[in-house]
Design a protein around this motif. Structure first.
Motif, mmCIF file in Angstrom:
data_model
loop_
_atom_site.group_PDB
_atom_site.id
_atom_site.type_symbol
_atom_site.label_atom_id
_atom_site.label_comp_id
_atom_site.label_asym_id
_atom_site.label_seq_id
_atom_site.Cartn_x
_atom_site.Cartn_y
_atom_site.Cartn_z
ATOM 1 N N LYS A 78 0.765 -1.045 -0.044
ATOM 2 C CA LYS A 78 0.078 -0.042 0.023
ATOM 3 C C LYS A 78 0.880 1.145 -0.031
ATOM 4 N N LYS A 97 1.051 6.604 -6.770
ATOM 5 C CA LYS A 97 -0.121 7.635 -7.097
ATOM 6 C C LYS A 97 0.520 8.839 -6.890
ATOM 7 N N GLU A 98 1.272 9.095 -6.226
ATOM 8 C CA GLU A 98 1.775 10.598 -5.791
ATOM 9 C C GLU A 98 2.723 10.870 -7.090
ATOM 10 N N THR A 152 0.973 14.191 -13.751
ATOM 11 C CA THR A 152 -0.269 14.809 -14.427
ATOM 12 C C THR A 152 -0.007 16.164 -14.173
ATOM 13 N N ALA A 210 2.553 9.581 -9.938
ATOM 14 C CA ALA A 210 1.509 9.849 -11.117
ATOM 15 C C ALA A 210 0.717 11.168 -11.188
ATOM 16 N N ASP A 211 0.404 11.443 -9.954
ATOM 17 C CA ASP A 211 -0.317 12.774 -9.918
ATOM 18 C C ASP A 211 0.651 13.972 -9.977
ATOM 19 N N GLU A 232 2.149 1.766 -3.558
ATOM 20 C CA GLU A 232 1.018 2.248 -4.334
ATOM 21 C C GLU A 232 0.704 3.612 -4.150
ATOM 22 N N ALA A 233 1.040 4.102 -2.875
ATOM 23 C CA ALA A 233 0.607 5.581 -2.528
ATOM 24 C C ALA A 233 1.704 6.134 -3.204
#
Length: 434
Positions: A193, A200-201, A207, A203-204, A196-197
């Motif tokens: 997890k 995600k960070e 973006t 990826a953010d 994954e976080a």
């Protein structure tokens, strides 16, 4: 006749030998099954029929064989149980079994070590906070009622009061008597997890970076064209004036010089913005009071020219930051507060820390920000006023935002038009390990 009698005597002797053997076997079996010596004696005397005695002896031998076989079965079952416990107690997953009332009837070693749970017929209410225990009970009842396997992710605190993430699997188990139980296993997925976080960070961030790049391209193409158009127009006027022998050449050349200067500032600001987005140095404990003082020293001529008053909290916290980039943050916020002011500028710098996070505030008494523009001002080349009213490239606050985000912080503004502005941003506090 003699031979016949000898044969009969022989048969009789064999028969009596078998009888005695049967009585002996019966006695041994009776003792093995817990009868007293008196009961054994009575049993032996009651056997008058030799054939019955032989039958009892044979039956007893069968019973002894069965008892021996049962002993072997028990021994094998105990060995299997020992191997099962050895397997479960060394398993990397938490395993348990509850009865229909939610009482633990089995718990492997990992469950006991992590949560203190034992197979002592106690329930989750004895091991976890009431709210969490009731949630666990609801899930157990769901599995009992439907018989469906329930696979979910759960957050459960261990004995060390550390919240860990688990992949939980619950299933219904039914024994030979028809009684239902709840079986369950837990797999620690905390690291997964966390990964994954982090993904995600990233990826953010990617973006946001792409969105900023798109806005940047649009703004840069527009703002960079403006000086070029000015230069082109001035050059045309200059050529015309030269052809006519006009004396107004100096005016045109001054306009060209100003346009070139503006282009130079824009390029320098673009360079600063791109550098703010580059990989920064490792974060290090940085005394923010020292950074602020260095910025005030570099802005001393502007402060004196505008007769600005800058008040700084006596002790600003030490934070984890890249000192060079933190200088850019304070320099942009302080200089904006001084430049965008119609009266005598007054700047106040303060900070508070809570839960290892420091919130800084740079407040001014400037012209303020119109409602709805609180986010716009952080966009690249975004200006709320004409160049003739207030100088600037509209990129300073974009740099500030980018630096703060690179540090893992947040930035926002509270303002009213004509009432000044308060810029807030957060940084991680540097904790002294000593």
């Amino acid at each position: 006749m003699k031979n016949v009698l000898e044969v009969k005597k022989t048969d009789s002797g064999v028969l009596m030998g078998n009888v005695n053997a049967g009585i002996h076997c019966t006695a041994m079996a009776a003792v093995s099954f817990g009868l007293t010596s008196e009961s054994v004696e009575e049993l032996s005397q009651s056997i008058a029929n030799p054939l019955l005695t032989i039958g009892l002896g044979i039956g007893t031998l069968v019973l002894l064989a069965l008892a021996l076989d049962t002993t072997n079965i028990v021994r094998r079952l105990k060995a299997q149980e020992e191997r099962f416990r050895l397997y479960m107690d060394n398993s990397p997953v938490v395993a348990y079994l509850k009865d229909a009332d939610g009482q633990y009837v089995y718990a492997n070693t990992l469950l006991e070590n992590l949560f203190g749970v034992k197979a002592d017929h106690r329930t989750d209410l004895d091991y976890f906070p009431a709210e969490l225990a009731n949630e666990l009970k609801k899930k157990d009842l769901q599995v009992l009622a439907t018989g469906e396997t329930l696979i979910i992710e759960e957050s459960l605190p261990t004995l060390a009061s550390i919240a860990q993430e688990w992949l939980s699997c619950r299933f219904r188990v039914t024994d030979s008597q028809g009684a239902h139980f709840i079986g369950g296993v837990l797999l620690d997925i905390t690291e997964r997890k966390r990964s994954e976080a982090q993904l995600k960070e990233c990826a953010d961030k990617l973006t946001r970076s792409n969105e900023e790049l798109e806005r940047f391209n649009l703004s840069a193409s527009h703002d960079l064209r403006a000086p070029l158009r000015t230069i082109s127009t001035r050059m045309q006027f200059l050529i015309r004036d030269l052809e006519k022998g006009s004396q107004d050449v100096q005016h045109q050349t001054e306009g060209i010089t100003l346009a070139i200067s503006r282009m130079d500032r824009l390029l320098n600001n673009l360079l600063a913005y791109s550098q703010a987005g580059m990989q920064m140095k490792s974060l290090e404990p940085t005394v923010s009071s020292t950074v602020v003082q260095a910025v005030l020293d570099s802005l001393q001529s502007l402060i004196q020219e505008k007769q600005a008053v800058v008040q700084v909290q006596k002790e600003l916290p030490t934070v984890l930051a890249d000192p060079t980039q933190l200088v850019q943050v304070f320099q942009n916020l302080i200089s904006n507060g001084i430049n965008f002011c119609q009266n005598k500028p007054k700047i106040t710098i303060s900070a508070t820390c809570q839960a290892q996070e420091c919130t800084f505030c740079v407040a001014d008494n400037g012209i303020g920000i119109s409602p709805g523009s609180e986010q716009r001002i952080f966009e690249t080349f975004e200006r709320l006023h004409r160049q003739s009213e207030y100088e600037g490239s509209g990129i300073g606050l974009s740099i500030v935002k980018r630096v703060i985000q690179q540090h893992g912080g947040r930035i926002w503004v509270k303002s009213e038009l004509g009432q000044g502005s308060r810029f807030f941003f957060t940084l991680k506090e540097a904790i002294d390990a000593g």
